[in-house]
Write an enzyme that holds these catalytic residues in place. Structure first.
Site, mmCIF file in Angstrom:
data_model
loop_
_atom_site.group_PDB
_atom_site.id
_atom_site.type_symbol
_atom_site.label_atom_id
_atom_site.label_comp_id
_atom_site.label_asym_id
_atom_site.label_seq_id
_atom_site.Cartn_x
_atom_site.Cartn_y
_atom_site.Cartn_z
ATOM 1 N N GLY A 77 0.811 -1.211 0.000
ATOM 2 C CA GLY A 77 0.000 0.000 0.000
ATOM 3 C C GLY A 77 0.844 1.260 0.000
ATOM 4 N N TYR A 78 1.718 1.384 0.979
ATOM 5 C CA TYR A 78 2.539 2.586 1.106
ATOM 6 C C TYR A 78 3.498 2.710 -0.081
ATOM 7 C CZ TYR A 78 5.815 5.997 3.011
ATOM 8 O OH TYR A 78 6.610 7.092 3.185
ATOM 9 N N GLY A 79 4.211 1.624 -0.405
ATOM 10 C CA GLY A 79 5.190 1.686 -1.490
ATOM 11 C C GLY A 79 4.560 2.044 -2.818
ATOM 12 N N SER A 94 1.821 3.646 -3.279
ATOM 13 C CA SER A 94 1.342 5.034 -3.256
ATOM 14 C C SER A 94 2.466 5.998 -3.610
ATOM 15 C CB SER A 94 0.747 5.379 -1.881
ATOM 16 O OG SER A 94 1.748 5.618 -0.897
#
Length: 248
Positions: free
Chosen positions: A170-172, A174
């Site tokens: 998710g973070y990567g 984004s």
């Protein structure tokens, strides 16, 4: 209206954003410290003002269309131009809970929560788009504005080639999307004198990772400040850490 050189930093009441605000203010900028929480934002601005720096809190929730629009109206009423925009605000829901005893991220992509991913994208991807679009008239009014997107873990090439890096879908992803947004804005705005780049601060000890990161906020802010203050003719549409260009 003031004609002093102005900088706006989102998510600036703590961590890398606060240190970036401190550094730019020490260089002579009037810094607008974007934060959604009034108490925390005012407290952070007061700390920097007590250091003799010209800093004010600006109410700004990057995940809210109404908040971003109101912040742009507020700043437009006070300044005639914006010289630097640092899109720093970011979240990583569930990241800390997924850290093992040794500090390594242990949640595989197959177990990531879609709702967490949606919240992450709303802040980390759509937030910088909202803010950049809303403040673009002020940026265009500056002689040579600089926009910096803060993007750690955004490199697909690095993720694919380094099995030791955390596999944070998710973070990567984004931040990978944010890199694409960086290029898109750079292509549009380069002919108009605005330089847009992405900065990778590294794995920094902040609230985002329960202060497990190995770098200090002082180290992390270096590349952001460099890109925010580079001279005309420098790179635009690139992705950099303190050592130079990074692969997409």
């Amino acid at each position: 209206m003031t004609t002093k050189t102005n900088a706006l930093i989102t998510g600036a009441n703590k961590g890398i954003g606060l240190e970036t605000a401190r550094r730019l203010a020490a260089m002579g900028f009037k810094v607008w410290l974007g934060a959604r929480d009034a108490e925390r934002g005012e407290a952070a601005a007061r700390v920097l003002r007590n250091e003799g720096l010209d800093v004010e809190w600006l109410a700004l929730d990057v995940a809210s269309d109404d908040s971003v629009a109101a912040a742009a109206r507020n700043l437009t009423a006070q300044v005639s131009s914006l010289d630097v925009l640092v899109n720093n605000a970011g979240i990583a829901p569930g990241y800390v809970d997924a850290l093992g005893p040794d500090g390594r991220y242990e949640r595989p992509p197959s177990r990531e929560d879609v709702a967490d991913m949606q919240a992450t994208y709303d802040v980390n991807v759509f937030g910088p788009v909202r803010v950049t679009q809303a403040f673009l008239p002020l940026l265009l009014a500056a002689p040579a504005a600089r926009i910096v997107m803060v993007s750690y873990l955004g490199s697909i090439a690095r993720a694919a080639g380094n099995i030791q890096s955390p596999n944070v879908m998710g973070y990567g992803s984004s931040k990978t999307a944010l890199n694409a947004i960086t290029v898109a804005f750079a292509r549009e705005l380069s002919p108009r004198g605005i330089m847009v780049n992405a900065a990778a601060p590294g794995y920094t000890a902040t609230d985002l990772n329960a202060h497990r990161g190995g770098r200090t906020v002082q180290q992390a802010a270096g590349v952001i400040v460099h890109l925010a203050t580079q001279e005309a003719g420098g790179p635009t549409g690139g992705y950099f850490d303190e050592n130079g260009p990074l692969p997409w």
